[in-house]
Design a protein around this motif. Structure first.
Motif, PDB file in Angstrom:
ATOM      1  N   ASP A  80       6.645 -41.295  20.552  1.00 56.37           N
ATOM      2  CA  ASP A  80       5.863 -40.688  19.469  1.00 56.37           C
ATOM      3  C   ASP A  80       6.148 -39.192  19.372  1.00 56.37           C
ATOM      4  O   ASP A  80       6.369 -38.657  18.272  1.00 56.37           O
ATOM      5  CB  ASP A  80       4.363 -40.910  19.703  1.00 56.37           C
ATOM      6  CG  ASP A  80       3.958 -42.364  19.514  1.00 56.37           C
ATOM      7  OD1 ASP A  80       4.667 -43.089  18.792  1.00 56.37           O
ATOM      8  OD2 ASP A  80       2.933 -42.775  20.090  1.00 56.37           O
ATOM      9  N   ARG A  81       6.134 -38.533  20.501  1.00 53.70           N
ATOM     10  CA  ARG A  81       6.415 -37.091  20.518  1.00 53.70           C
ATOM     11  C   ARG A  81       7.864 -36.819  20.088  1.00 53.70           C
ATOM     12  O   ARG A  81       8.131 -35.878  19.335  1.00 53.70           O
ATOM     13  CB  ARG A  81       6.176 -36.524  21.914  1.00 53.70           C
ATOM     14  CG  ARG A  81       6.501 -35.028  22.026  1.00 53.70           C
ATOM     15  CD  ARG A  81       6.330 -34.524  23.447  1.00 53.70           C
ATOM     16  NE  ARG A  81       6.743 -33.129  23.549  1.00 53.70           N
ATOM     17  CZ  ARG A  81       8.001 -32.727  23.684  1.00 53.70           C
ATOM     18  NH1 ARG A  81       8.983 -33.614  23.730  1.00 53.70           N
ATOM     19  NH2 ARG A  81       8.277 -31.435  23.773  1.00 53.70           N
TER      20      ARG A  81
ATOM     21  N   ARG B  83      11.740 -44.455  10.953  1.00 54.36           N
ATOM     22  CA  ARG B  83      11.219 -45.078  12.173  1.00 54.36           C
ATOM     23  C   ARG B  83      10.886 -46.548  11.922  1.00 54.36           C
ATOM     24  O   ARG B  83      11.201 -47.413  12.749  1.00 54.36           O
ATOM     25  CB  ARG B  83       9.981 -44.330  12.659  1.00 54.36           C
ATOM     26  CG  ARG B  83       9.425 -44.893  13.966  1.00 54.36           C
ATOM     27  CD  ARG B  83       8.297 -44.056  14.517  1.00 54.36           C
ATOM     28  NE  ARG B  83       7.888 -44.545  15.833  1.00 54.36           N
ATOM     29  CZ  ARG B  83       6.946 -43.983  16.580  1.00 54.36           C
ATOM     30  NH1 ARG B  83       6.295 -42.902  16.143  1.00 54.36           N
ATOM     31  NH2 ARG B  83       6.646 -44.489  17.758  1.00 54.36           N
TER      32      ARG B  83
ATOM     33  N   SER C 206      12.294 -40.570   4.515  1.00 52.04           N
ATOM     34  CA  SER C 206      11.366 -39.792   5.327  1.00 52.04           C
ATOM     35  C   SER C 206      11.479 -40.253   6.769  1.00 52.04           C
ATOM     36  O   SER C 206      12.010 -41.340   7.058  1.00 52.04           O
ATOM     37  CB  SER C 206       9.927 -39.994   4.845  1.00 52.04           C
ATOM     38  OG  SER C 206       9.490 -41.323   5.111  1.00 52.04           O
ATOM     39  N   VAL C 207      10.974 -39.422   7.676  1.00 47.45           N
ATOM     40  CA  VAL C 207      11.006 -39.784   9.097  1.00 47.45           C
ATOM     41  C   VAL C 207      10.202 -41.056   9.336  1.00 47.45           C
ATOM     42  O   VAL C 207      10.614 -41.944  10.096  1.00 47.45           O
ATOM     43  CB  VAL C 207      10.486 -38.626   9.968  1.00 47.45           C
ATOM     44  CG1 VAL C 207      10.321 -39.079  11.419  1.00 47.45           C
ATOM     45  CG2 VAL C 207      11.432 -37.431   9.892  1.00 47.45           C
ATOM     46  N   ALA C 208       9.064 -41.182   8.674  1.00 47.67           N
ATOM     47  CA  ALA C 208       8.239 -42.384   8.843  1.00 47.67           C
ATOM     48  C   ALA C 208       8.989 -43.636   8.398  1.00 47.67           C
ATOM     49  O   ALA C 208       8.958 -44.671   9.078  1.00 47.67           O
ATOM     50  CB  ALA C 208       6.934 -42.232   8.054  1.00 47.67           C
TER      51      ALA C 208
ATOM     52  N   GLY D  16      12.655 -36.226  14.888  1.00 55.04           N
ATOM     53  CA  GLY D  16      12.927 -37.187  13.817  1.00 55.04           C
ATOM     54  C   GLY D  16      13.744 -36.606  12.685  1.00 55.04           C
ATOM     55  O   GLY D  16      14.535 -37.314  12.043  1.00 55.04           O
ATOM     56  N   SER D  17      13.590 -35.312  12.432  1.00 51.51           N
ATOM     57  CA  SER D  17      14.349 -34.677  11.349  1.00 51.51           C
ATOM     58  C   SER D  17      15.848 -34.697  11.618  1.00 51.51           C
ATOM     59  O   SER D  17      16.660 -34.726  10.677  1.00 51.51           O
ATOM     60  CB  SER D  17      13.873 -33.232  11.149  1.00 51.51           C
ATOM     61  OG  SER D  17      14.052 -32.484  12.345  1.00 51.51           O
TER      62      SER D  17
ATOM     63  N   TRP E 119       9.785 -38.637  18.094  1.00 50.84           N
ATOM     64  CA  TRP E 119       9.908 -38.803  16.646  1.00 50.84           C
ATOM     65  C   TRP E 119       9.341 -37.594  15.910  1.00 50.84           C
ATOM     66  O   TRP E 119       9.915 -37.111  14.936  1.00 50.84           O
ATOM     67  CB  TRP E 119       9.183 -40.069  16.184  1.00 50.84           C
ATOM     68  CG  TRP E 119      10.032 -41.296  16.218  1.00 50.84           C
ATOM     69  CD1 TRP E 119       9.902 -42.379  17.041  1.00 50.84           C
ATOM     70  CD2 TRP E 119      11.160 -41.580  15.390  1.00 50.84           C
ATOM     71  NE1 TRP E 119      10.873 -43.310  16.783  1.00 50.84           N
ATOM     72  CE2 TRP E 119      11.665 -42.853  15.766  1.00 50.84           C
ATOM     73  CE3 TRP E 119      11.795 -40.894  14.360  1.00 50.84           C
ATOM     74  CZ2 TRP E 119      12.768 -43.440  15.149  1.00 50.84           C
ATOM     75  CZ3 TRP E 119      12.896 -41.480  13.748  1.00 50.84           C
ATOM     76  CH2 TRP E 119      13.373 -42.730  14.130  1.00 50.84           C
ATOM     77  N   GLN E 120       8.205 -37.095  16.387  1.00 57.65           N
ATOM     78  CA  GLN E 120       7.575 -35.946  15.737  1.00 57.65           C
ATOM     79  C   GLN E 120       8.442 -34.695  15.860  1.00 57.65           C
ATOM     80  O   GLN E 120       8.561 -33.907  14.911  1.00 57.65           O
ATOM     81  CB  GLN E 120       6.195 -35.696  16.351  1.00 57.65           C
ATOM     82  CG  GLN E 120       5.436 -34.555  15.704  1.00 57.65           C
ATOM     83  CD  GLN E 120       4.047 -34.372  16.304  1.00 57.65           C
ATOM     84  OE1 GLN E 120       3.680 -35.034  17.282  1.00 57.65           O
ATOM     85  NE2 GLN E 120       3.261 -33.481  15.732  1.00 57.65           N
ATOM     86  N   THR E 121       9.059 -34.519  17.015  1.00 53.55           N
ATOM     87  CA  THR E 121       9.825 -33.295  17.282  1.00 53.55           C
ATOM     88  C   THR E 121      11.252 -33.370  16.759  1.00 53.55           C
ATOM     89  O   THR E 121      11.784 -32.378  16.230  1.00 53.55           O
ATOM     90  CB  THR E 121       9.856 -33.017  18.798  1.00 53.55           C
ATOM     91  OG1 THR E 121       8.518 -33.039  19.314  1.00 53.55           O
ATOM     92  CG2 THR E 121      10.497 -31.659  19.083  1.00 53.55           C
TER      93      THR E 121
END
Length: 323
Positions: free
Chosen positions: A231-232, A271, A266-268, A238-239, A234-236
């Motif tokens: 999760d972290r 994923r 988008s990143v979402a 993912g771009s 992807w947040q950090t």
């Protein structure tokens, strides 16, 4: 034991020469580490004139990898065949084959970006004929004997050490590519999981009276990143994945089929799609994949994070796969 691959295309948006030097050196160090830990293959590729610094010289990179390693193979997947001078390419691959003891695998495609042809003043409409000439020339050149090339007698030395010649596959997602491979008796590398195209290739082998085989991506061939906290990650980061996915998708028309083609914006979405996957070591093992393709420096990924991913893969995933 699954096939294990570490992929490098050295993409870095907004790079400076100093940062690219750091990235290239890190990739070589990672290749050496992968070799020491029993990873099967380094995979790299070829693209030209890309703003994000996509690797344009896969054979130079392969040579550096061979100098830093002892066992690992390097697969160039794929070269854009018609952009290469056939005689010079025959020499380059022969030398790399000798240096590496036969560890180079070359997949020859024709590409899908007209702007790359324009950059090298190669006629886009002639790409099929140029690919035929390239492949035919390579096979003749590696015999070490004289042959006729564009109306003159030539000979290419040195001969490679691999018998009968360095591993050369024809890549693509079209019937024309399958026919080309079958006619020349070369292995076929579909760019995606395409059983119907494999069947067509086998039919053409019978028609031409040649022999060959298919190296086809599995139905699922995701690009992997290993992290303790997905999760972290992807947040950090993912771009980084989204940048690469969007760049690659922008080059491909609707009829291009690829094992790693993404439609995410988008990143979402990326994923959820699953083409890129950030997994814990335990999740990676549980995937049950036949081919594990780690992409530690994807899309400009910081080098330190790439190292974390590779170490988790080598130290926690690989041992679990051999149990």
């Amino acid at each position: 034991m699954p096939v294990t691959v570490v992929r490098f295309n050295l993409v870095e948006p907004g790079a400076t020469p100093a940062s690219l030097r750091t990235r290239y050196q890190a990739a070589l160090q990672m290749a050496a580490y992968a070799d020491e830990h029993g990873i099967t293959t380094v995979q790299t590729e070829e693209h030209h004139g890309v703003a994000n610094n996509w690797l344009p010289s896969p054979f130079a990179f392969a040579g550096a990898v061979f100098g830093a390693t002892e066992r690992i193979a390097v697969t160039v997947s794929a070269i854009i065949g018609p952009l290469h001078d056939p005689l010079r390419l025959a020499e380059e691959i022969a030398v790399l084959d000798l240096l590496s003891g036969g560890r180079l695998v070359t997949v020859a495609g024709i590409g899908y970006r007209p702007e790359e042809y324009a950059q090298f003043d190669v006629e886009w409409k002639r790409r099929g004929k140029l690919q035929d000439e390239l492949l035919e020339t390579l096979l003749k050149a590696w015999t070490g004997e004289e042959f006729t090339y564009r109306g003159r007698t030539v000979r290419v030395t040195p001969r490679p050490c691999t018998d009968p010649h360095p591993l050369l596959l024809v890549g693509g997602s079209s019937r024309a590519a399958a026919r080309r491979a079958a006619r020349l008796g070369l292995p076929f590398f579909p760019s995606a999981h395409l059983p119907e195209l494999e069947a067509y290739y086998k039919e053409r082998l019978v028609e031409y009276g040649t022999e060959g085989w298919t190296m086809m991506p599995a139905a699922e061939t995701p690009l992997l990143h290993i992290a303790e906290d997905p999760d972290r990650a992807w947040q950090t980061y993912g771009s980084c994945f989204l940048h690469e996915a969007r760049t690659y998708a922008s080059w491909q028309s609707g009829d291009i089929r690829s094992a790693v083609k993404s439609g995410a914006t988008s990143v979402a979405e990326l994923r959820a799609e699953g083409v890129y996957r950030i997994l814990t070591p335990q999740e990676c093992v549980a995937q049950g994949l036949d081919n594990l393709v780690l992409h530690p420096l994807a899309g400009g990924m910081p080098v330190e994070e790439g190292w974390r991913s590779l170490r988790l893969f080598a130290e926690e995933v690989l041992p679990a796969l051999t149990d």
